[in-house]
Design a protein around this motif. Sequence first.
Motif, PDB file in Angstrom:
ATOM      1  N   CYS A  21       0.862  -1.179   0.000  1.00 47.94           N
ATOM      2  CA  CYS A  21       0.000   0.000   0.000  1.00 47.94           C
ATOM      3  C   CYS A  21       0.897   1.227   0.000  1.00 47.94           C
ATOM      4  O   CYS A  21       1.603   1.482   0.980  1.00 47.94           O
ATOM      5  CB  CYS A  21      -0.901  -0.014   1.224  1.00 47.94           C
ATOM      6  N   ARG A  44     -16.605  -6.004   6.958  1.00 49.70           N
ATOM      7  CA  ARG A  44     -15.176  -5.730   6.945  1.00 49.70           C
ATOM      8  C   ARG A  44     -14.599  -6.053   8.320  1.00 49.70           C
ATOM      9  O   ARG A  44     -15.188  -5.707   9.345  1.00 49.70           O
ATOM     10  CB  ARG A  44     -14.924  -4.267   6.603  1.00 49.70           C
ATOM     11  N   TYR A  94      -7.985  -4.138   2.277  1.00 50.14           N
ATOM     12  CA  TYR A  94      -7.924  -2.683   2.271  1.00 50.14           C
ATOM     13  C   TYR A  94      -6.842  -2.192   3.232  1.00 50.14           C
ATOM     14  O   TYR A  94      -6.788  -2.637   4.381  1.00 50.14           O
ATOM     15  CB  TYR A  94      -9.250  -2.087   2.714  1.00 50.14           C
ATOM     16  N   TRP A 113      -8.773   5.404   3.341  1.00 50.74           N
ATOM     17  CA  TRP A 113      -8.796   4.002   2.936  1.00 50.74           C
ATOM     18  C   TRP A 113      -8.357   3.865   1.490  1.00 50.74           C
ATOM     19  O   TRP A 113      -8.684   4.714   0.651  1.00 50.74           O
ATOM     20  CB  TRP A 113     -10.209   3.436   3.086  1.00 50.74           C
ATOM     21  N   GLN A 115      -8.293   1.550  -2.151  1.00 55.65           N
ATOM     22  CA  GLN A 115      -9.391   1.030  -2.960  1.00 55.65           C
ATOM     23  C   GLN A 115      -9.569  -0.472  -2.816  1.00 55.65           C
ATOM     24  O   GLN A 115     -10.582  -1.018  -3.228  1.00 55.65           O
ATOM     25  CB  GLN A 115      -9.164   1.378  -4.445  1.00 55.65           C
ATOM     26  N   GLY A 116      -8.614  -1.153  -2.222  1.00 57.96           N
ATOM     27  CA  GLY A 116      -8.722  -2.589  -2.025  1.00 57.96           C
ATOM     28  C   GLY A 116      -8.036  -3.379  -3.118  1.00 57.96           C
ATOM     29  O   GLY A 116      -7.975  -2.951  -4.269  1.00 57.96           O
TER      30      GLY A 116
END
Length: 123
Positions: A21, A44, A94, A113, A115-116
């Motif tokens: 990430c 989640r 995420y 956050w 975008q996954g």
Amino acid sequence: VQLQASGGGLVQAGDSLRVSCAASGRTLSRYAMGWFRQAPGKEREFVAAINWSGGSTLYADSVKGRFTMSRDNAKNTVYLQMNSLKPEDTAVYYCAHARFTQITIVAVNYDYWGQGTQVTVSS
């Protein structure tokens, strides 16, 4: 702050995978970071978190001993190394930026956050 997750994919049970990430727009080094995941039809859930310096981590019981979260503040990037993957690890993963320097497992304490990235583990 923009968070870009990458590295997901399709693997077999027992394989390893590392998701990353990368952040832009803010230096991450002052904040804790976390990984959450969401499987189809489920809420989640918290996976892992790391404090601002990388000196402290916390894991969900379901991944403890198999997953390792780390960070490279010079690269403004956090990682989740996933070993011994199981089909039940299948989810969208995420990354999230915390409001604080210290670890938190509560989703509302994260203000940005990614975008996954999809991780699929076949049996």
